[in-house]
Design a protein around this motif. Structure first.
Motif, PDB file in Angstrom:
ATOM      1  N   TYR A 164       2.999 -40.594  40.309  1.00 45.94           N
ATOM      2  CA  TYR A 164       1.816 -41.042  41.057  1.00 45.94           C
ATOM      3  C   TYR A 164       1.064 -42.095  40.268  1.00 45.94           C
ATOM      4  CZ  TYR A 164      -2.997 -40.995  42.798  1.00 45.94           C
ATOM      5  OH  TYR A 164      -4.235 -41.363  43.268  1.00 45.94           O
ATOM      6  N   SER A 165       0.526 -43.099  40.980  1.00 45.36           N
ATOM      7  CA  SER A 165      -0.341 -44.098  40.344  1.00 45.36           C
ATOM      8  C   SER A 165      -1.291 -44.682  41.380  1.00 45.36           C
ATOM      9  CB  SER A 165       0.472 -45.215  39.684  1.00 45.36           C
ATOM     10  OG  SER A 165       1.191 -45.950  40.656  1.00 45.36           O
ATOM     11  N   ARG A 166      -2.396 -45.209  40.878  1.00 43.69           N
ATOM     12  CA  ARG A 166      -3.395 -45.842  41.747  1.00 43.69           C
ATOM     13  C   ARG A 166      -4.094 -46.954  40.990  1.00 43.69           C
ATOM     14  NH1 ARG A 166      -8.854 -45.655  43.634  1.00 43.69           N
ATOM     15  NH2 ARG A 166      -8.988 -45.586  45.939  1.00 43.69           N
ATOM     16  N   LEU A 167      -4.205 -48.112  41.622  1.00 40.67           N
ATOM     17  CA  LEU A 167      -4.905 -49.259  41.046  1.00 40.67           C
ATOM     18  C   LEU A 167      -5.969 -49.704  42.024  1.00 40.67           C
ATOM     19  CD1 LEU A 167      -5.188 -51.554  38.930  1.00 40.67           C
ATOM     20  CD2 LEU A 167      -3.499 -52.839  40.278  1.00 40.67           C
ATOM     21  N   ALA A 168      -7.208 -49.777  41.554  1.00 42.71           N
ATOM     22  CA  ALA A 168      -8.326 -50.216  42.395  1.00 42.71           C
ATOM     23  C   ALA A 168      -9.070 -51.340  41.691  1.00 42.71           C
ATOM     24  CB  ALA A 168      -9.272 -49.056  42.692  1.00 42.71           C
ATOM     25  N   ILE A 169      -9.516 -52.327  42.456  1.00 42.61           N
ATOM     26  CA  ILE A 169     -10.317 -53.420  41.917  1.00 42.61           C
ATOM     27  C   ILE A 169     -11.585 -53.567  42.757  1.00 42.61           C
ATOM     28  CG2 ILE A 169      -8.337 -54.662  40.978  1.00 42.61           C
ATOM     29  CD1 ILE A 169      -8.440 -56.485  43.418  1.00 42.61           C
ATOM     30  N   GLY A 170     -12.624 -54.063  42.137  1.00 40.66           N
ATOM     31  CA  GLY A 170     -13.882 -54.284  42.834  1.00 40.66           C
ATOM     32  C   GLY A 170     -14.384 -55.694  42.593  1.00 40.66           C
ATOM     33  N   ILE A 171     -15.115 -56.225  43.565  1.00 37.49           N
ATOM     34  CA  ILE A 171     -15.732 -57.540  43.435  1.00 37.49           C
ATOM     35  C   ILE A 171     -17.230 -57.310  43.251  1.00 37.49           C
ATOM     36  CG2 ILE A 171     -16.091 -59.802  44.478  1.00 37.49           C
ATOM     37  CD1 ILE A 171     -13.588 -59.277  46.159  1.00 37.49           C
ATOM     38  N   PRO A 172     -17.746 -57.519  42.047  1.00 35.91           N
ATOM     39  CA  PRO A 172     -19.147 -57.201  41.756  1.00 35.91           C
ATOM     40  C   PRO A 172     -20.121 -57.898  42.703  1.00 35.91           C
ATOM     41  CG  PRO A 172     -17.949 -57.700  39.737  1.00 35.91           C
ATOM     42  CD  PRO A 172     -17.044 -58.052  40.868  1.00 35.91           C
ATOM     43  N   ALA A 173     -21.170 -57.166  43.060  1.00 36.04           N
ATOM     44  CA  ALA A 173     -22.298 -57.675  43.850  1.00 36.04           C
ATOM     45  C   ALA A 173     -21.921 -58.023  45.288  1.00 36.04           C
ATOM     46  CB  ALA A 173     -22.929 -58.888  43.174  1.00 36.04           C
ATOM     47  N   THR A 174     -20.743 -57.593  45.758  1.00 34.26           N
ATOM     48  CA  THR A 174     -20.347 -57.882  47.135  1.00 34.26           C
ATOM     49  C   THR A 174     -20.144 -56.622  47.967  1.00 34.26           C
ATOM     50  OG1 THR A 174     -17.964 -57.864  46.685  1.00 34.26           O
ATOM     51  CG2 THR A 174     -19.158 -59.955  46.336  1.00 34.26           C
ATOM     52  N   GLY A 175     -19.843 -55.502  47.326  1.00 36.26           N
ATOM     53  CA  GLY A 175     -19.508 -54.279  48.038  1.00 36.26           C
ATOM     54  C   GLY A 175     -18.052 -54.188  48.439  1.00 36.26           C
ATOM     55  N   PHE A 176     -17.292 -55.285  48.264  1.00 35.89           N
ATOM     56  CA  PHE A 176     -15.884 -55.298  48.653  1.00 35.89           C
ATOM     57  C   PHE A 176     -14.984 -54.865  47.496  1.00 35.89           C
ATOM     58  CE2 PHE A 176     -17.612 -58.186  51.856  1.00 35.89           C
ATOM     59  CZ  PHE A 176     -16.968 -57.730  52.995  1.00 35.89           C
ATOM     60  N   GLY A 177     -13.851 -54.296  47.857  1.00 40.82           N
ATOM     61  CA  GLY A 177     -12.859 -53.902  46.869  1.00 40.82           C
ATOM     62  C   GLY A 177     -11.514 -53.701  47.542  1.00 40.82           C
ATOM     63  N   ALA A 178     -10.543 -53.257  46.774  1.00 38.30           N
ATOM     64  CA  ALA A 178      -9.208 -52.993  47.302  1.00 38.30           C
ATOM     65  C   ALA A 178      -8.510 -51.993  46.394  1.00 38.30           C
ATOM     66  CB  ALA A 178      -8.398 -54.282  47.404  1.00 38.30           C
ATOM     67  N   TYR A 179      -7.525 -51.300  46.952  1.00 40.08           N
ATOM     68  CA  TYR A 179      -6.738 -50.393  46.122  1.00 40.08           C
ATOM     69  C   TYR A 179      -5.308 -50.296  46.646  1.00 40.08           C
ATOM     70  CZ  TYR A 179      -7.130 -46.607  49.605  1.00 40.08           C
ATOM     71  OH  TYR A 179      -7.037 -45.846  50.745  1.00 40.08           O
TER      72      TYR A 179
END
Length: 252
Positions: free
Chosen positions: A169-184
């Motif tokens: 199992y693995s999980r990678l998540a990223i966030g875009i600061p000050a926007t509320g948007f992200g992805a995983y």
């Protein structure tokens, strides 16, 4: 003096662990609606019959508990319904569940299948920009399969199966600061001899609410599950479930 030094060391150690996690103790709960398309088939003797399955909208629920205690993994539990149904024009006779289905007829199938994931994982990175988890998943598959002669419903073959399949199992998540948007991107995978089992999803996320008490996040993504197993509790399969999903996640 020694006690004072020890106390400072413990405080520093705890601060280090806290800096690597967004909270000392985090509880996540989520629900997803999955527009599921199914392809493939199954059998009880290795000669799989491929059915024409109807598209379904199914649900998935999960909870996860994260903590800063060293060496003890975090835990996530997820349950997904994958029930479906379909039919096939029988080209050549076959048997299922001890019943014979003759050529030139129509066989109907009713698949009742659930997937329960028990995931133990470690957070190797965890900050506002990137999060990476790695662990193991014990996926429990529990199913009941029916094959019914459309012209003679009394001719019905039925088989039950269940089993636990260990997966990476693995999980990678990223966030875009000050926007509320992200992805995983999140997934579990097993490939051994003729056995292949995979469960992947990728999603865009948007923070709907974020404060000291609760975080609420919207998810929009795509999920694909492949169940290509040989003799799992007497059942052979080459099934694939895939489609878009939308969900909400609450973080306490």
């Amino acid at each position: 003096m020694k006690k004072h030094t020890l106390a400072i060391g413990l405080i520093g150690l705890l601060s280090c662990f806290s800096s690597q996690a967004d909270t000392l103790l985090g509880l996540y709960a989520g629900a997803q609606a999955w527009n599921m398309e199914t392809k493939g088939g199954f059998s009880d003797d290795g000669t799989n019959i491929n059915f024409n399955f109807a598209d379904q909208t199914k649900s998935s629920f999960y909870v996860a508990l994260e903590h800063p205690i060293p060496l003890i993994p975090n835990i996530k539990l997820q349950r997904t319904a994958m029930d479906t149904n379909g039919d096939v024009l029988v080209d050549s006779s076959f048997t299922f569940g001890g019943e014979l289905f003759t050529a030139n007829g129509t066989a109907v199938t009713d698949v009742k299948l659930t997937s329960t994931d028990a995931i133990l994982y470690y957070e190797l990175f965890d900050n506002d920009l990137i999060s990476f988890d790695l662990g193991i998943n014990a996926k429990y598959l529990d199913g009941e399969l029916f094959v019914i002669d459309k012209d003679d419903p009394t001719n019905t073959g039925r088989e039950e199966f269940s089993g636990v399949v260990p997966m990476a199992y693995s999980r990678l998540a990223i966030g875009i600061p000050a926007t509320g948007f992200g992805a995983y991107v999140e997934g579990s995978f097993l490939s051994f001899d003729d056995q292949t089992l995979s469960d992947y999803q990728a999603a865009l996320t948007y923070s709907l609410m974020e404060n000291l008490a609760i975080d609420l996040t919207f998810q929009l993504g795509y999920r694909a599950v492949k169940v290509d197993l040989q003799d799992l509790d007497g059942i052979y399969s080459n099934l694939e479930f895939k489609g878009a999903f939308a969900g909400l996640e609450v973080h306490f």
